[in-house]
Design a protein around this motif. Sequence first.
Motif, PDB file in Angstrom:
ATOM      1  N   GLY A 129       0.802  -1.225   0.000  1.00 37.27           N
ATOM      2  CA  GLY A 129       0.000   0.000   0.000  1.00 37.27           C
ATOM      3  C   GLY A 129       0.832   1.271   0.000  1.00 37.27           C
ATOM      4  O   GLY A 129       0.314   2.356  -0.279  1.00 37.27           O
ATOM      5  N   ALA A 130       2.111   1.187   0.347  1.00 40.83           N
ATOM      6  CA  ALA A 130       3.039   2.324   0.285  1.00 40.83           C
ATOM      7  C   ALA A 130       2.630   3.499   1.169  1.00 40.83           C
ATOM      8  O   ALA A 130       2.938   4.647   0.850  1.00 40.83           O
ATOM      9  N   ASN A 131       1.980   3.212   2.294  1.00 43.77           N
ATOM     10  CA  ASN A 131       1.499   4.315   3.145  1.00 43.77           C
ATOM     11  C   ASN A 131       2.020   4.252   4.578  1.00 43.77           C
ATOM     12  O   ASN A 131       1.519   4.978   5.450  1.00 43.77           O
ATOM     13  N   ASP A 132       3.016   3.417   4.841  1.00 46.88           N
ATOM     14  CA  ASP A 132       3.529   3.278   6.197  1.00 46.88           C
ATOM     15  C   ASP A 132       4.803   4.108   6.348  1.00 46.88           C
ATOM     16  O   ASP A 132       5.865   3.722   5.853  1.00 46.88           O
ATOM     17  N   PRO A 133       4.746   5.247   7.045  1.00 47.29           N
ATOM     18  CA  PRO A 133       5.925   6.122   7.150  1.00 47.29           C
ATOM     19  C   PRO A 133       7.019   5.595   8.064  1.00 47.29           C
ATOM     20  O   PRO A 133       8.099   6.199   8.145  1.00 47.29           O
ATOM     21  N   SER A 134       6.791   4.465   8.699  1.00 48.72           N
ATOM     22  CA  SER A 134       7.794   3.949   9.646  1.00 48.72           C
ATOM     23  C   SER A 134       8.823   3.051   8.987  1.00 48.72           C
ATOM     24  O   SER A 134       9.845   2.727   9.609  1.00 48.72           O
ATOM     25  N   VAL A 135       8.582   2.630   7.737  1.00 47.46           N
ATOM     26  CA  VAL A 135       9.465   1.652   7.103  1.00 47.46           C
ATOM     27  C   VAL A 135      10.525   2.328   6.236  1.00 47.46           C
ATOM     28  O   VAL A 135      10.363   3.469   5.787  1.00 47.46           O
ATOM     29  N   ALA A 136      11.599   1.584   5.972  1.00 47.04           N
ATOM     30  CA  ALA A 136      12.746   2.140   5.248  1.00 47.04           C
ATOM     31  C   ALA A 136      12.389   2.551   3.827  1.00 47.04           C
ATOM     32  O   ALA A 136      12.841   3.601   3.334  1.00 47.04           O
ATOM     33  N   GLY A 137      11.574   1.722   3.148  1.00 42.63           N
ATOM     34  CA  GLY A 137      11.216   2.042   1.771  1.00 42.63           C
ATOM     35  C   GLY A 137      10.514   3.387   1.656  1.00 42.63           C
ATOM     36  O   GLY A 137      10.819   4.188   0.751  1.00 42.63           O
ATOM     37  N   TYR A 138       9.581   3.639   2.583  1.00 40.67           N
ATOM     38  CA  TYR A 138       8.852   4.907   2.611  1.00 40.67           C
ATOM     39  C   TYR A 138       9.799   6.067   2.906  1.00 40.67           C
ATOM     40  O   TYR A 138       9.779   7.104   2.226  1.00 40.67           O
ATOM     41  N   LYS A 139      10.641   5.912   3.913  1.00 35.78           N
ATOM     42  CA  LYS A 139      11.531   6.991   4.344  1.00 35.78           C
ATOM     43  C   LYS A 139      12.526   7.378   3.249  1.00 35.78           C
ATOM     44  O   LYS A 139      12.751   8.572   2.994  1.00 35.78           O
ATOM     45  N   PHE A 140      13.113   6.359   2.605  1.00 33.49           N
ATOM     46  CA  PHE A 140      14.090   6.692   1.566  1.00 33.49           C
ATOM     47  C   PHE A 140      13.407   7.380   0.383  1.00 33.49           C
ATOM     48  O   PHE A 140      13.942   8.344  -0.177  1.00 33.49           O
ATOM     49  N   TYR A 141      12.245   6.906   0.017  1.00 36.81           N
ATOM     50  CA  TYR A 141      11.516   7.516  -1.103  1.00 36.81           C
ATOM     51  C   TYR A 141      11.189   8.980  -0.797  1.00 36.81           C
ATOM     52  O   TYR A 141      11.382   9.866  -1.640  1.00 36.81           O
ATOM     53  N   GLU A 142      10.715   9.244   0.394  1.00 36.25           N
ATOM     54  CA  GLU A 142      10.338  10.606   0.766  1.00 36.25           C
ATOM     55  C   GLU A 142      11.534  11.544   0.849  1.00 36.25           C
ATOM     56  O   GLU A 142      11.403  12.759   0.656  1.00 36.25           O
ATOM     57  N   SER A 143      12.712  11.012   1.102  1.00 27.46           N
ATOM     58  CA  SER A 143      13.910  11.856   1.216  1.00 27.46           C
ATOM     59  C   SER A 143      14.581  12.088  -0.131  1.00 27.46           C
ATOM     60  O   SER A 143      15.520  12.881  -0.224  1.00 27.46           O
ATOM     61  N   SER A 144      14.114  11.411  -1.175  1.00 27.87           N
ATOM     62  CA  SER A 144      14.798  11.431  -2.472  1.00 27.87           C
ATOM     63  C   SER A 144      14.106  12.340  -3.475  1.00 27.87           C
ATOM     64  O   SER A 144      12.943  12.738  -3.302  1.00 27.87           O
ATOM     65  N   MET A 145      14.822  12.648  -4.564  1.00 27.65           N
ATOM     66  CA  MET A 145      14.254  13.377  -5.688  1.00 27.65           C
ATOM     67  C   MET A 145      14.939  12.917  -6.968  1.00 27.65           C
ATOM     68  O   MET A 145      15.995  12.261  -6.935  1.00 27.65           O
ATOM     69  N   LEU A 146      14.338  13.250  -8.108  1.00 31.60           N
ATOM     70  CA  LEU A 146      14.970  12.970  -9.388  1.00 31.60           C
ATOM     71  C   LEU A 146      16.349  13.614  -9.421  1.00 31.60           C
ATOM     72  O   LEU A 146      16.526  14.753  -8.973  1.00 31.60           O
ATOM     73  N   GLY A 147      17.316  12.898  -9.949  1.00 34.67           N
ATOM     74  CA  GLY A 147      18.663  13.439 -10.042  1.00 34.67           C
ATOM     75  C   GLY A 147      19.552  13.110  -8.872  1.00 34.67           C
ATOM     76  O   GLY A 147      20.754  13.396  -8.910  1.00 34.67           O
ATOM     77  N   ASP A 148      19.002  12.481  -7.829  1.00 32.60           N
ATOM     78  CA  ASP A 148      19.845  12.048  -6.717  1.00 32.60           C
ATOM     79  C   ASP A 148      20.758  10.915  -7.174  1.00 32.60           C
ATOM     80  O   ASP A 148      20.410  10.111  -8.045  1.00 32.60           O
ATOM     81  N   VAL A 149      21.924  10.845  -6.551  1.00 37.68           N
ATOM     82  CA  VAL A 149      22.933   9.849  -6.907  1.00 37.68           C
ATOM     83  C   VAL A 149      22.834   8.634  -5.986  1.00 37.68           C
ATOM     84  O   VAL A 149      22.729   8.770  -4.762  1.00 37.68           O
ATOM     85  N   VAL A 150      22.857   7.439  -6.603  1.00 36.16           N
ATOM     86  CA  VAL A 150      22.920   6.179  -5.860  1.00 36.16           C
ATOM     87  C   VAL A 150      24.134   5.407  -6.387  1.00 36.16           C
ATOM     88  O   VAL A 150      24.204   5.068  -7.573  1.00 36.16           O
ATOM     89  N   ILE A 151      25.088   5.129  -5.521  1.00 34.02           N
ATOM     90  CA  ILE A 151      26.316   4.421  -5.901  1.00 34.02           C
ATOM     91  C   ILE A 151      26.238   3.003  -5.353  1.00 34.02           C
ATOM     92  O   ILE A 151      25.989   2.793  -4.160  1.00 34.02           O
TER      93      ILE A 151
END
Length: 415
Positions: A362-384
């Motif tokens: 459902g992608a609506n749980d703000p306590s999990v890592a997937g949600y937190k990383f998505y919310e902190s990211s934007m297009l153009g961010d670097v992932v190495i």
Amino acid sequence: MGVQHISNGSGRLSQRWSRRGVLAALGAVPTGAALAGCSSSADASAATDGKGATAPVKSATKKATITVTPVPGTKKADFTSPVEVTVTDGTLASVTVAGNDGSVLPGAFNDTKTKWTSAKNPYSGTKYTVTAKAQGATDETVATFTTKSPGETFIGYFTPEADSTSGVGMPVSINFTHAVADRAAVQKAITVTAEPEVEIVGHWFSDTRLDFRPQTYWAAGTEITLSLRLKDVEGTDGVYGTQSKDVTFHIGREQISTVDLSTKQMVVKRDGATYAGYPVSGGDSDHTTWSGIMVISERFKQTRMESSTVGLGDEYDISDVPHAQRLTTSGTFVHGNYWASTSVFGSQNTSHGCVGLHDTKGANDPSVAGYKFYESSMLGDVVIVRNSGEKTVEASNGLNGWNLSWSDWKAGSAV
């Protein structure tokens, strides 16, 4: 015979004087005398041809003649040559060439001011009015012509979007709708500038893709301007560009995330300081994850992922993958994962090549890592990604040109 005389009393002529005699006496004029009021000044100054006839006076000055190229009145004039205005029997005082699109063609006179040439060619599909005046003339010469439209055209679709804000790894990427043969001509018609100023170089990945980037990531807060001057640039034989516009992009804060698949951990740094850390799971030994520098190019709160789209048959079909962020064109994502046990993250690499973080359906749980990383990211961010067991991702596979050295990047420029 005695002389007749005028009577002292009456003042009359003697009756012996006849009317004919009086007229004869009055008409006696000395030879060579002129009668006042019978000649004009022109008559007086006129030359004679030696036979008594008056010869006309010829003017010593010729009227200046102005010629415009393309021919005035032309409806389908060529747009690949400059406009020319020439004068004979005089010099040019002024020339203006204005289009019905509001543009004015700049130009210059030759040393003798007998010719004016536009500094650039006229635009296609445009009506132009030429206003020219010769030195000393009272009237202007006004002429019009209309240029033809090109038969086949191309445009460039650019990333990122105008007025958007992206991460520090976002290149300016342009994909053309037609293969480009004259790469130099097209690249010269495109400029990318930045504030603060930095050297920016273009690199051709193919005949339809041209990316621009600096040597290192953009500085946080940079403003980038893309200037497209492709209108009437011949990209390949008979195919012309149509765009003439400026667009601006912005760079936000710096966020660089490093995934170590030997330790199965992701460390997120924001503006140089550690921001967060998350346990992850990468590709297994049969489906290793690309290593190298990757840039987030798409983001989906939820999306469908099918193995058939990446050449893996029917191994999986998940309709609601949460918090998915694309890293490669070939299908590598960093995304949330709700179907694996929480014990997997940080301990095992079990995916088909993506980087997974613990998430919930459902992608609506703000306590999990997937949600937190998505919310902190934007297009153009670097992932190495490091220690994945896979080779470095191709620079053209996504927005991942940072994997090329600066010398290799510059070698891909056409100018």
